[in-house]
Design a protein around this motif. Structure first.
Motif, PDB file in Angstrom:
ATOM      1  N   VAL A   1      -9.882  97.092 124.728  1.00  0.00           N
ATOM      2  CA  VAL A   1      -9.180  98.374 124.761  1.00  0.00           C
ATOM      3  C   VAL A   1      -8.613  98.643 126.156  1.00  0.00           C
ATOM      4  CG1 VAL A   1      -9.504 100.873 124.668  1.00  0.00           C
ATOM      5  CG2 VAL A   1     -10.401  99.427 122.844  1.00  0.00           C
ATOM      6  N   HIS A   2      -9.410  98.419 127.183  1.00  0.00           N
ATOM      7  CA  HIS A   2      -8.927  98.699 128.538  1.00  0.00           C
ATOM      8  C   HIS A   2      -7.798  97.752 128.935  1.00  0.00           C
ATOM      9  CE1 HIS A   2     -11.581 101.947 129.702  1.00  0.00           C
ATOM     10  NE2 HIS A   2     -12.576 101.307 129.104  1.00  0.00           N
ATOM     11  N   THR A   3      -7.848  96.516 128.475  1.00  0.00           N
ATOM     12  CA  THR A   3      -6.735  95.596 128.704  1.00  0.00           C
ATOM     13  C   THR A   3      -5.480  96.102 128.006  1.00  0.00           C
ATOM     14  OG1 THR A   3      -8.166  93.666 128.978  1.00  0.00           O
ATOM     15  CG2 THR A   3      -5.899  93.247 128.308  1.00  0.00           C
ATOM     16  N   ALA A   4      -5.628  96.566 126.777  1.00  0.00           N
ATOM     17  CA  ALA A   4      -4.491  97.097 126.025  1.00  0.00           C
ATOM     18  C   ALA A   4      -3.900  98.325 126.707  1.00  0.00           C
ATOM     19  CB  ALA A   4      -4.928  97.444 124.604  1.00  0.00           C
ATOM     20  N   VAL A   5      -4.748  99.191 127.221  1.00  0.00           N
ATOM     21  CA  VAL A   5      -4.264 100.382 127.925  1.00  0.00           C
ATOM     22  C   VAL A   5      -3.478  99.977 129.172  1.00  0.00           C
ATOM     23  CG1 VAL A   5      -4.992 102.429 129.224  1.00  0.00           C
ATOM     24  CG2 VAL A   5      -6.074 101.899 127.039  1.00  0.00           C
ATOM     25  N   ASP A   6      -4.007  99.018 129.925  1.00  0.00           N
ATOM     26  CA  ASP A   6      -3.304  98.552 131.125  1.00  0.00           C
ATOM     27  C   ASP A   6      -1.934  97.977 130.774  1.00  0.00           C
ATOM     28  OD1 ASP A   6      -5.453  99.307 132.671  1.00  0.00           O
ATOM     29  OD2 ASP A   6      -6.282  97.285 132.855  1.00  0.00           O
ATOM     30  N   LEU A   7      -1.863  97.195 129.691  1.00  0.00           N
ATOM     31  CA  LEU A   7      -0.595  96.582 129.305  1.00  0.00           C
ATOM     32  C   LEU A   7       0.392  97.625 128.780  1.00  0.00           C
ATOM     33  CD1 LEU A   7      -1.931  93.318 127.644  1.00  0.00           C
ATOM     34  CD2 LEU A   7      -0.728  93.521 129.822  1.00  0.00           C
ATOM     35  N   ALA A   8      -0.101  98.599 128.024  1.00  0.00           N
ATOM     36  CA  ALA A   8       0.782  99.654 127.535  1.00  0.00           C
ATOM     37  C   ALA A   8       1.362 100.453 128.700  1.00  0.00           C
ATOM     38  CB  ALA A   8       0.017 100.579 126.590  1.00  0.00           C
ATOM     39  N   ALA A   9       0.544 100.708 129.717  1.00  0.00           N
ATOM     40  CA  ALA A   9       1.033 101.423 130.898  1.00  0.00           C
ATOM     41  C   ALA A   9       2.056 100.571 131.659  1.00  0.00           C
ATOM     42  CB  ALA A   9      -0.138 101.787 131.804  1.00  0.00           C
ATOM     43  N   LYS A  10       1.782  99.291 131.786  1.00  0.00           N
ATOM     44  CA  LYS A  10       2.665  98.395 132.529  1.00  0.00           C
ATOM     45  C   LYS A  10       4.051  98.319 131.912  1.00  0.00           C
ATOM     46  CE  LYS A  10       2.938  93.605 134.199  1.00  0.00           C
ATOM     47  NZ  LYS A  10       2.195  92.316 134.331  1.00  0.00           N
ATOM     48  N   TYR A  11       4.100  98.276 130.571  1.00  0.00           N
ATOM     49  CA  TYR A  11       5.380  98.090 129.896  1.00  0.00           C
ATOM     50  C   TYR A  11       5.950  99.376 129.300  1.00  0.00           C
ATOM     51  CZ  TYR A  11       4.203  93.197 130.440  1.00  0.00           C
ATOM     52  OH  TYR A  11       3.869  91.976 130.977  1.00  0.00           O
ATOM     53  N   GLY A  12       5.281 100.500 129.518  1.00  0.00           N
ATOM     54  CA  GLY A  12       5.775 101.764 128.990  1.00  0.00           C
ATOM     55  C   GLY A  12       5.790 101.807 127.477  1.00  0.00           C
ATOM     56  N   ALA A  13       4.774 101.207 126.857  1.00  0.00           N
ATOM     57  CA  ALA A  13       4.733 101.087 125.402  1.00  0.00           C
ATOM     58  C   ALA A  13       3.791 102.109 124.769  1.00  0.00           C
ATOM     59  CB  ALA A  13       4.277  99.681 125.015  1.00  0.00           C
ATOM     60  N   ARG A  14       4.046 102.398 123.520  1.00  0.00           N
ATOM     61  CA  ARG A  14       3.129 103.180 122.696  1.00  0.00           C
ATOM     62  C   ARG A  14       1.989 102.264 122.254  1.00  0.00           C
ATOM     63  NH1 ARG A  14       3.277 103.991 116.928  1.00  0.00           N
ATOM     64  NH2 ARG A  14       2.357 105.981 116.282  1.00  0.00           N
ATOM     65  N   LEU A  15       0.766 102.801 122.218  1.00  0.00           N
ATOM     66  CA  LEU A  15      -0.395 101.983 121.870  1.00  0.00           C
ATOM     67  C   LEU A  15      -1.035 102.505 120.588  1.00  0.00           C
ATOM     68  CD1 LEU A  15      -2.265  99.643 122.709  1.00  0.00           C
ATOM     69  CD2 LEU A  15      -3.638 101.328 123.966  1.00  0.00           C
ATOM     70  N   VAL A  16      -1.177 101.622 119.614  1.00  0.00           N
ATOM     71  CA  VAL A  16      -1.815 101.962 118.338  1.00  0.00           C
ATOM     72  C   VAL A  16      -3.132 101.192 118.248  1.00  0.00           C
ATOM     73  CG1 VAL A  16      -1.619 101.931 115.821  1.00  0.00           C
ATOM     74  CG2 VAL A  16       0.409 102.349 117.243  1.00  0.00           C
ATOM     75  N   GLY A  17      -4.224 101.920 118.127  1.00  0.00           N
ATOM     76  CA  GLY A  17      -5.527 101.301 117.940  1.00  0.00           C
ATOM     77  C   GLY A  17      -5.872 101.265 116.464  1.00  0.00           C
ATOM     78  N   VAL A  18      -6.107 100.082 115.927  1.00  0.00           N
ATOM     79  CA  VAL A  18      -6.392  99.928 114.504  1.00  0.00           C
ATOM     80  C   VAL A  18      -7.848  99.494 114.349  1.00  0.00           C
ATOM     81  CG1 VAL A  18      -5.771  98.745 112.362  1.00  0.00           C
ATOM     82  CG2 VAL A  18      -3.998  99.306 114.039  1.00  0.00           C
ATOM     83  N   ASP A  19      -8.639 100.374 113.769  1.00  0.00           N
ATOM     84  CA  ASP A  19     -10.058 100.121 113.539  1.00  0.00           C
ATOM     85  C   ASP A  19     -10.192  99.182 112.336  1.00  0.00           C
ATOM     86  OD1 ASP A  19     -12.778 100.212 112.947  1.00  0.00           O
ATOM     87  OD2 ASP A  19     -12.951 102.367 113.295  1.00  0.00           O
TER      88      ASP A  19
END
Length: 260
Positions: free
Chosen positions: A20-38
């Motif tokens: 999750v923290h890796t995904a957050v870092d990448l979303a911030a880096k690329y200005g992307a929307r992040l969808v977490g799918v359980d």
């Protein structure tokens, strides 16, 4: 071209927090929307894993607090199998972790292999034990073999390649030379996209295989990400994630950005 939507798969396993923290870092880096799918299974809601499974949404939301990232949490059906049910079609890439035998029963078995096969969307597969503070995408190795799969992977990964400090173009071929016209073509194509390319070819003399040569070269390149195509051989010969694809996905050293 840039990334606008990233999907990260969530579960009650031990690797979820770092994923999750890796995904957050990448979303911030690329200005992307992040969808977490359980993608928790019914088994995840039983026994010792129940508390962790119930806390997945809060884990995801808490990781995004204090950021400007647009995000959404989704819950996939426990028996989901299709790419549509696993929210993978409307994304620029997906984030998963290598299957962990110790807690594999807690997450949907379609992730990562079956989803990568069916979604038509590239996937970033993190190695088991990956820590979010590790760098990713600074020094990238592109495993290039002039195939459809490699071509797809390179174009899917262009935002990563453009942002990288250095991109090593690894080519494994009997007649490899930096001066080959086809080698210069792909190098020039990437450079026109603003990619800083270093040729890192290996002449195949029959004494080793592609993946062994690739990982031998990684020690020199201080790489933190591999970009490659999946299923470069026939389905029968690779036996679903066999051959080079299986070796790359099971490596313990670094993430793999893979397209099919």
């Amino acid at each position: 071209m840039s990334f606008r939507d990233i999907v990260v798969y969530l579960d009650a396993g031990v690797h979820c927090t770092n994923r999750v923290h890796t995904a957050v870092d990448l979303a911030a880096k690329y200005g992307a929307r992040l969808v977490g799918v359980d993608i928790s299974t019914k088994a995840a809601l039983e026994g010792e894993s129940r508390d962790a499974a119930l806390a997945i949404r809060q884990l995801f939301v808490t990781a995004l607090q204090g950021t400007n990232i647009d995000f959404e949490y989704r819950k996939a059906p426990p028996d989901a199998r299709t790419a549509e049910e696993l929210s993978s079609h409307c994304a620029d890439f997906l984030i998963a972790t290598q299957a962990n035998p110790d807690d594999r029963h807690l997450s949907n078995p379609a992730v990562p292999e079956a989803v990568l096969l069916s979604a038509g969307v590239p996937m970033l597969v993190l190695p088991a034990g990956w820590r979010a503070e590790n760098p990713i995408g600074n020094n990238v190795v592109v495993a290039w073999n002039f195939s459809r799969e490699a071509t797809r992977a390179v174009h899917d990964a262009l935002p990563i390649l453009r942002a990288a400090q250095k991109v090593y173009l690894f080519i494994f071929a009997p007649n490899y030379s930096n001066d080959n016209a086809d080698v210069q073509d792909i190098k020039a194509h990437l450079e026109r996209h603003g990619v800083r390319v270093t040729l890192a070819g290996w002449r195949d003399g029959g004494e080793t295989d592609m993946t062994s040569a690739l990982f031998a070269g990684l020690d020199r390149g201080d790489a933190d990400l591999i970009v490659c195509g999946a299923f470069g051989h026939s389905r029968l010969s690779e036996a679903v994630f066999g051959g080079a694809t299986k070796v790359l996905l099971s490596n313990v050293s670094m993430p793999v950005f893979m397209s099919h």
